[in-house]
Design an enzyme around this catalytic site. Structure first.
Site, short mmCIF file in Angstrom:
data_model
loop_
_atom_site.label_atom_id
_atom_site.label_comp_id
_atom_site.label_asym_id
_atom_site.label_seq_id
_atom_site.Cartn_x
_atom_site.Cartn_y
_atom_site.Cartn_z
N GLU A 174 -14.79 6.35 5.82
CA GLU A 174 -16.23 6.57 5.89
C GLU A 174 -16.84 6.71 4.50
O GLU A 174 -18.07 6.74 4.37
CB GLU A 174 -16.56 7.79 6.76
CG GLU A 174 -15.98 9.10 6.31
CD GLU A 174 -14.58 9.38 6.82
OE1 GLU A 174 -14.24 10.56 6.96
OE2 GLU A 174 -13.82 8.41 7.07
N CYS A 279 -2.14 4.34 -4.76
CA CYS A 279 -0.83 4.89 -4.37
C CYS A 279 0.29 4.26 -5.18
O CYS A 279 1.41 4.77 -5.19
CB CYS A 279 -0.59 4.67 -2.87
SG CYS A 279 -0.34 2.96 -2.38
#
Length: 497
Positions: A174, A279
């Site tokens: 979001e 990541c």
């Protein structure tokens, strides 16, 4: 104010809850995103369930043609997509284009799906008996994607899921939801039937609805390890196939014979690029030997000072702001934590301010030395522009650091010694290894996935591992009687013949 809505069949309708979407460069709210609920998901799943059988029955070559056209459309819209991505995430335009391009490489793999889905065949497995297998779609899949790669990861998931005959629901972050919606629109423009790719927005309420929905057969997730563990456990408990990729603390081992100028160049990009919000970033560097550590540190300090932090549209900037004020505060909290734990704060990126953008979510590059393995700031993922130096006296100690860490996503070794590199690659307990490659993300026709708390589930992202995840195998054993009056010989199980 602009509202970012769901993209589902029949239109999303009103939403009682809205979430703010910030411009990380200015700190202001630029849009609001509708946050869906279980009822909205039911509508999307119903449309997917109606459309999926015909899509699964479409031959693989025709499905591949949609992928070819989709790739062309994304390339034609690259500039607009990159600017849209940067405006919500904060990464510089070059990084945004890289985000999209790495996703497109998986779409290129998907264009070859007719070859990949050919299956296996054995003639004469028994007397007059043939055995063959086929890969069939799961049915309806869902992808829950993170904020840090709002194009690449939705493309990794959706491309393979869709081209293998599934309907697919994207639940993007979001924080930066616009690009996944636009990608879904381009899928429709490319000829994908309505209902096969839909976008539903939301927070934990929507995530739980996806994990609980009985008609969703498989879920792919990328995010923090704690949430990945939660997603995996809840999804599997509900009978779903789940792959859940978590956090990371990737190490870069620097051997004494490494080219330190190249290492420093690689580290500044791998540790600080995209503000460290990757990541596969390289937030820990492990020089082997005190001399190596001292020489590396001496070269790193001026290289870090030369980094340019700017707005995402600054073509000269090496990286831009982090995604939200809350994330900025979290990263700066880790910087203070690391200093409190006794590490030497060599370069402090806190308090960075960009003229004209004083309310933006900027953090300057930060460097720590003499970080030790008992520090929480070493054990946990910081996910910001912070590089930690952990000194190792020898090769064996350096090998143990990433092998014993709770995360096992990626690791790199920098050396000119082929034996050391080969030994390291074979023994290190990490899922993806780079040899003189700082960010070892595999090419699209291999697969992506870490070990330990970096991944939950047994199947990796994209490549053949992705095809296996989004399909199930059916094996057929067939015999055609020869029509003789006595009916032929009695049937014998092939393994007993």
């Amino acid at each position: 104010m602009r509202q970012i809505d769901h993209l589902i069949v029949g239109g999303a309708g009103g939403s009682a809850r809205l979430g703010d979407v910030f411009d990380p460069n200015s700190g202001g709210v630029q849009a609001q995103v509708a946050l869906g609920d279980a009822a909205l998901l039911d509508r999307a799943v119903a449309a997917a369930k109606k459309a999926q059988p015909a899509w699964a029955a479409t031959n693989p070559q025709r499905r591949a043609r949609v992928m070819f056209e989709f790739k062309r459309l994304v390339e034609a819209n690259m500039d607009a997509l990159a600017h849209m991505l940067s405006s919500e995430h904060g990464k510089v335009i070059a990084d945004s284009k890289g985000d999209i391009q790495r996703g497109l490489e998986v779409i290129e793999f998907c264009c070859g799906i007719p070859h990949v889905l050919k299956g296996e065949y054995t003639q004469g497995a028994g007397p007059g008996i043939d055995v063959y297998s086929m890969r069939q779609p799961i049915g309806i899949g869902a992808g829950i994607t993170p904020f840090n790669f709002p194009a690449m990861i939705p493309l990794w998931m959706s491309g393979v899921a869709i081209v293998t005959g599934n309907a697919f629901l994207i639940k993007p972050s979001e924080r930066d939801p616009s690009v996944p919606v636009r990608l879904a629109e381009l899928f429709l423009e490319a000829g994908l039937p309505e209902g096969i790719c839909q976008v539903v927005h939301g927070d934990k309420e929507m995530v739980d609805a996806i994990l609980d929905h009985p008609d969703i057969g498989a879920v792919s997730f990328v995010g923090s390890s704690d949430i990945a563990h939660y997603v995996y456990n809840r999804g599997v408990a509900n009978g779903k196939r789940v792959q859940a990729m978590g956090g990371a603390k990737n190490h870069g081992i620097v051997m004494p014979d490494a080219d330190l100028d190249q290492v420093v160049n690689d580290l500044t990009g791998a540790a600080f690029g995209s503000a460290g919000e990757r990541c596969m970033a390289l937030p820990v560097v492990v020089p082997v030997g005190e001399d190596t550590a001292n020489r590396l540190r001496e070269k790193l300090i001026p290289a870090i000072a030369a980094l340019r932090v700017g707005v995402s549209t600054d073509a000269e900037a090496h990286y831009g702001p982090v995604v939200t004020q809350a994330h900025k505060e979290k990263v700066e909290g880790w910087i203070q934590k690391c200093a409190d734990e006794g590490a030497e704060l060599v370069v402090d990126g806190r308090g960075f301010s960009l003229q004209g953008h004083e309310k933006g979510f900027f953090i300057g590059p930060t460097l720590f030395d003499h970080v030790t393995t008992d520090m929480e700031s070493y054990k946990e993922e910081i996910f910001g522009p912070v590089l930690q130096i952990v000194r190792a006296p020898d090769f064996e100690t350096a090998l143990e650091l990433p092998s014993k860490h709770q995360y096992g996503n990626g690791v790199a070794i920098f050396t000119r010694n082929g034996h050391a590199a080969r030994e390291f690659a074979a023994r290190v307990q990490v899922g993806m290894v780079g040899i003189n490659v700082p960010i070892p993300v595999p090419v699209a026709y291999h697969s992506f996935g870490g070990w330990k708390r970096s991944a939950f589930g047994d199947t990796n992202q994209h490549g053949m591992e992705g095809v296996k995840f989004w399909t199930k195998v059916k094996t057929i054993t067939q015999r055609w009687p020869d029509g003789s009056p006595d009916g032929g010989n009695a049937f014998v199980i092939p393994t007993m013949g």
